[in-house]
Scaffold this motif. Sequence first.
Motif, PDB file in Angstrom:
ATOM      1  N   ASN A 151       3.222  29.462   7.661  1.00  6.65           N
ATOM      2  CA  ASN A 151       1.981  29.281   8.504  1.00  6.65           C
ATOM      3  C   ASN A 151       2.505  28.315   9.621  1.00  6.65           C
ATOM      4  O   ASN A 151       3.373  27.486   9.633  1.00  6.65           O
ATOM      5  CB  ASN A 151       1.494  28.448   7.729  1.00  6.65           C
ATOM      6  N   LYS A 197       1.985  24.620   9.524  1.00  9.34           N
ATOM      7  CA  LYS A 197       2.675  23.940   8.552  1.00  9.34           C
ATOM      8  C   LYS A 197       4.317  23.900   9.466  1.00  9.34           C
ATOM      9  O   LYS A 197       5.046  22.866   9.073  1.00  9.34           O
ATOM     10  CB  LYS A 197       3.128  24.710   7.284  1.00  9.34           C
ATOM     11  N   TYR A 245      -4.118  31.920  18.475  1.00  6.81           N
ATOM     12  CA  TYR A 245      -5.255  32.496  17.485  1.00  6.81           C
ATOM     13  C   TYR A 245      -6.494  32.824  17.960  1.00  6.81           C
ATOM     14  O   TYR A 245      -6.843  34.090  17.497  1.00  6.81           O
ATOM     15  CB  TYR A 245      -5.651  31.090  16.672  1.00  6.81           C
ATOM     16  N   ILE A 301      -2.624  32.907  12.105  1.00 10.06           N
ATOM     17  CA  ILE A 301      -1.761  31.623  12.383  1.00 10.06           C
ATOM     18  C   ILE A 301      -0.405  31.980  11.536  1.00 10.06           C
ATOM     19  O   ILE A 301       0.156  30.939  11.038  1.00 10.06           O
ATOM     20  CB  ILE A 301      -2.217  30.260  12.338  1.00 10.06           C
ATOM     21  N   SER A 302      -0.223  33.274  11.091  1.00  7.09           N
ATOM     22  CA  SER A 302       0.944  33.512  10.276  1.00  7.09           C
ATOM     23  C   SER A 302       2.194  33.900  11.229  1.00  7.09           C
ATOM     24  O   SER A 302       1.948  34.876  12.243  1.00  7.09           O
ATOM     25  CB  SER A 302       0.621  34.757   9.337  1.00  7.09           C
ATOM     26  N   LYS A 324       3.063  37.668  11.579  1.00  2.48           N
ATOM     27  CA  LYS A 324       2.330  38.359  12.371  1.00  2.48           C
ATOM     28  C   LYS A 324       2.445  38.346  13.670  1.00  2.48           C
ATOM     29  O   LYS A 324       2.407  39.264  14.641  1.00  2.48           O
ATOM     30  CB  LYS A 324       0.911  38.289  11.796  1.00  2.48           C
ATOM     31  N   ARG A 333      -2.367  23.870   0.321  1.00  2.00           N
ATOM     32  CA  ARG A 333      -2.949  24.904   0.967  1.00  2.00           C
ATOM     33  C   ARG A 333      -4.017  24.881   1.904  1.00  2.00           C
ATOM     34  O   ARG A 333      -4.252  25.774   2.682  1.00  2.00           O
ATOM     35  CB  ARG A 333      -3.331  26.063  -0.366  1.00  2.00           C
ATOM     36  N   ARG A 341      -7.906  28.278  11.788  1.00  6.24           N
ATOM     37  CA  ARG A 341      -8.471  28.641  10.201  1.00  6.24           C
ATOM     38  C   ARG A 341      -8.053  27.566   9.505  1.00  6.24           C
ATOM     39  O   ARG A 341      -6.838  26.781   9.609  1.00  6.24           O
ATOM     40  CB  ARG A 341      -8.066  29.756   9.823  1.00  6.24           C
ATOM     41  N   GLU A 384      -4.731  28.539   4.415  1.00  7.62           N
ATOM     42  CA  GLU A 384      -3.467  29.326   4.623  1.00  7.62           C
ATOM     43  C   GLU A 384      -3.699  30.814   4.207  1.00  7.62           C
ATOM     44  O   GLU A 384      -4.294  30.952   3.382  1.00  7.62           O
ATOM     45  CB  GLU A 384      -2.428  28.884   3.853  1.00  7.62           C
ATOM     46  N   GLU A 385      -3.310  31.657   4.960  1.00  7.47           N
ATOM     47  CA  GLU A 385      -3.523  33.231   4.589  1.00  7.47           C
ATOM     48  C   GLU A 385      -2.404  33.575   3.542  1.00  7.47           C
ATOM     49  O   GLU A 385      -1.316  33.206   3.774  1.00  7.47           O
ATOM     50  CB  GLU A 385      -3.623  34.057   5.858  1.00  7.47           C
TER      51      GLU A 385
END
Lengths: 120, 92, 77, 501
Positions: free
Chosen positions: A29, A32, A106, A112-113, A116, C21, C73, C76-77
Amino acid sequence: MIIDVQLASLFTAVALVVIGIFAAVFLDNLIKKVIGLAFIGDGVNLFLISMGYKAGGIVYIQLPGMAADWFAQNSAYPLPFALVLTSIVIGASTMAVMLGIIIVLYKKRGSISASKILGE
Amino acid sequence: MSEGIRNIIMGFSLVISTVALFQSTYQFKQLIYPGISYLYNYVGTNIAPNMVTIVVFDWRGYDTLGEALILVTAVIAVLLVFGRGRAQLGGK
Amino acid sequence: MIEYILMIVTILGAILALMQRDLLKAAILTGVPGAAIAFLYQYLLAPDVALTQAIVGSAIIPVFFALAVYKTRRVEE
Amino acid sequence: MNFLIALMVIVPILCALFLNLLHKKDRTIKVVTVLLALTLPALPLLANYGLHYFGGYVPLVENPTLANNLPPLITDTALNTFHPAITYSFQSAQQLFVFIFGLVALLAIFVSVFETRRPSGVYAYMMFMGVAAVTAVILTDDIFNLYVFFEIAALATVGIVLVSNVKGNYETALKYMIIGSIVAPLLLLGIALLLGVTGNVNITDIIYSIKNGLVDPQNPVILMACALIVFGWLYGSGLPPFHTIKSAIYSKALPSGAALMQAFSVFIFVAMGIIILRIFSYLPFSQWVILGVSLMAMILGITMAILQTDLKRMIGFLAVGELGYIGIGLGLSTAYGITAGLFQAVNEAMITAILFLGFGVVLYQTGISDTRKLGGMMVKTPLVAFLVLLGGFAMAGVPLLNAFQSKLMLIQGSIKAGLPELGVIMILLSIVTFMTFMKAFHAVYLRPMPDELVIKHEKIPKATIIAMLVLLGVCLIFGLFPQVATSYLQPLATSLAGGIL
């Protein structure tokens, strides 16, 4: 191995740096990751501060009535503290730019990965 | 697959650097030498009572200028991120 | 003694913040190590730096993160 | 006129702050930007050699009034000679570096003004700020000041990338910043370790402490500091493992921005390389580390350049590969080798700028940078094609041009240093570089034009051609009279090769 306050805080600083690097490298993330980067900065600052610490010393401000000689021998060491003042601001500003880019990304990509967005 | 290999390499180097960092920190504790800070402490009392302010604004004021510049640059960069002042390639 | 407690709080807070999370919780928990470090600076004889760190580390940075989470968002995905 | 040393950094900063205010006033920005940029190469020519102490604080030895009534703890020890304030040092080598850097910056800014649709004050701000930061990195004799300006340079680089509207620039900028935010604190940690051990952040004093046995030079803390600072050096200049991100950064910027950013990388590489050599050259393996990293940069950069289909990405990788030559020169650690390496750095900054600007014209005209979709541009712009070809010859080391002289010196240096294998590798990689360049040149200029290729802008700005001509002129001068440049670099190289300074 005798642990005093200075050694313990040096170790805390290094531990924070390691936690931060772990988060920035392995977590997916983006927010994070950036939190991890903030911890790296904090850790390095704490490291610098513990270098200036003097066991049994006094704060580096000369109060009225303190003899200059006595003060100089007992006060903490000011140079690392001054460097940290600069470095805190530097860390916060780079953080702001990164979070701004994340927000715009975003909006564009809907995620927000890191895998990706950043992995091509 | 390559992701896994990358993670293994990164994890391995992280472990090694962690051990090296802790080891050198432990050594470091005995070696700390205040050096120039002695000088600041002795000379500084002639200038102003707060040593850190002296270092920040007097002895090393130029670093503080750099810090302020980073702040300004960051503000401009954030505005830029949200679309102010983009440049397009091309003539009139 | 209080220094050691602050150090433990710093490390635990950092780990906890990274384990959440819910990103908003993570953002707010970022302030815990920030504030603990600020107190630690005070005990390490650096009151000026502690002031700066208290503002930046325990207020500005968590607010930045919270804003970013609010604009993106939350989970977390 | 020693105050000019400080002005070399202050003037671009003031220019940057001023231009940012002029946002949205097109005409004024154009004129003012070019006029202000003219000062960049002019200042180093006017300044005298010497040291500049910020705030006027000289070491206590030279300032008896401040040293009054001090205890023997200070006046009788090395503390007496330490530099309490930030110090800038400006010698002949720095003069040449700042001059060439200012010239490249001037031309890049000049081109950027005329190639963009409407001049952007923010773009000018970022460019000037980056120039100020890298100039400070070249001049500074203070390791924390180096860190501060290193961060400004990184932020300005990100700004230059964000300004361009190239697809994917945000992603690349974010990646660069994330890696940067890991590496920069680690660099600061290295600086902190050095500060803790030697009690100083001034490089001259750190070297004094190490040389005179105030610290044990073999202790592991200094090794750790060395490792961390070298890590920062690799990031700042884009050597492996950071070559991919650095070349991506070049490819996501506008051509003028890319030309400027590679100059940032080259001069950060040289400036920090000199510092690392000065402080850590007593370590027996330092030479091998520098040589190994440079070899990796050369091989990885140039082989990855062959595989690229994106024009800008290809030159980006070539630029990284060319950095390896500089590193080889520094790693030889003989006076001749270091002179050759520094000379190569000066040449490299100009040649890569020519290539970025020249291929940037293609991008300007068509908006495409994929070599598979391009072709036949020779008919449209024969003059630019010729200039780009000359730039490619210069990069490959064709006689009469400057890189021939520096590469020849490098090969001679490696033979003299007893490492002829390096010479062979350098010649081979030079050939590969030239092949890669010719492949791109053929794809863009020589083969027939694809039907679907649309020329958006027929007219190319004269500014670009002027800029390329000026750079080629300087290249030719250095190629014909290499002693013009090497005489400036010799003193620094001799002192570096003599071990600890």
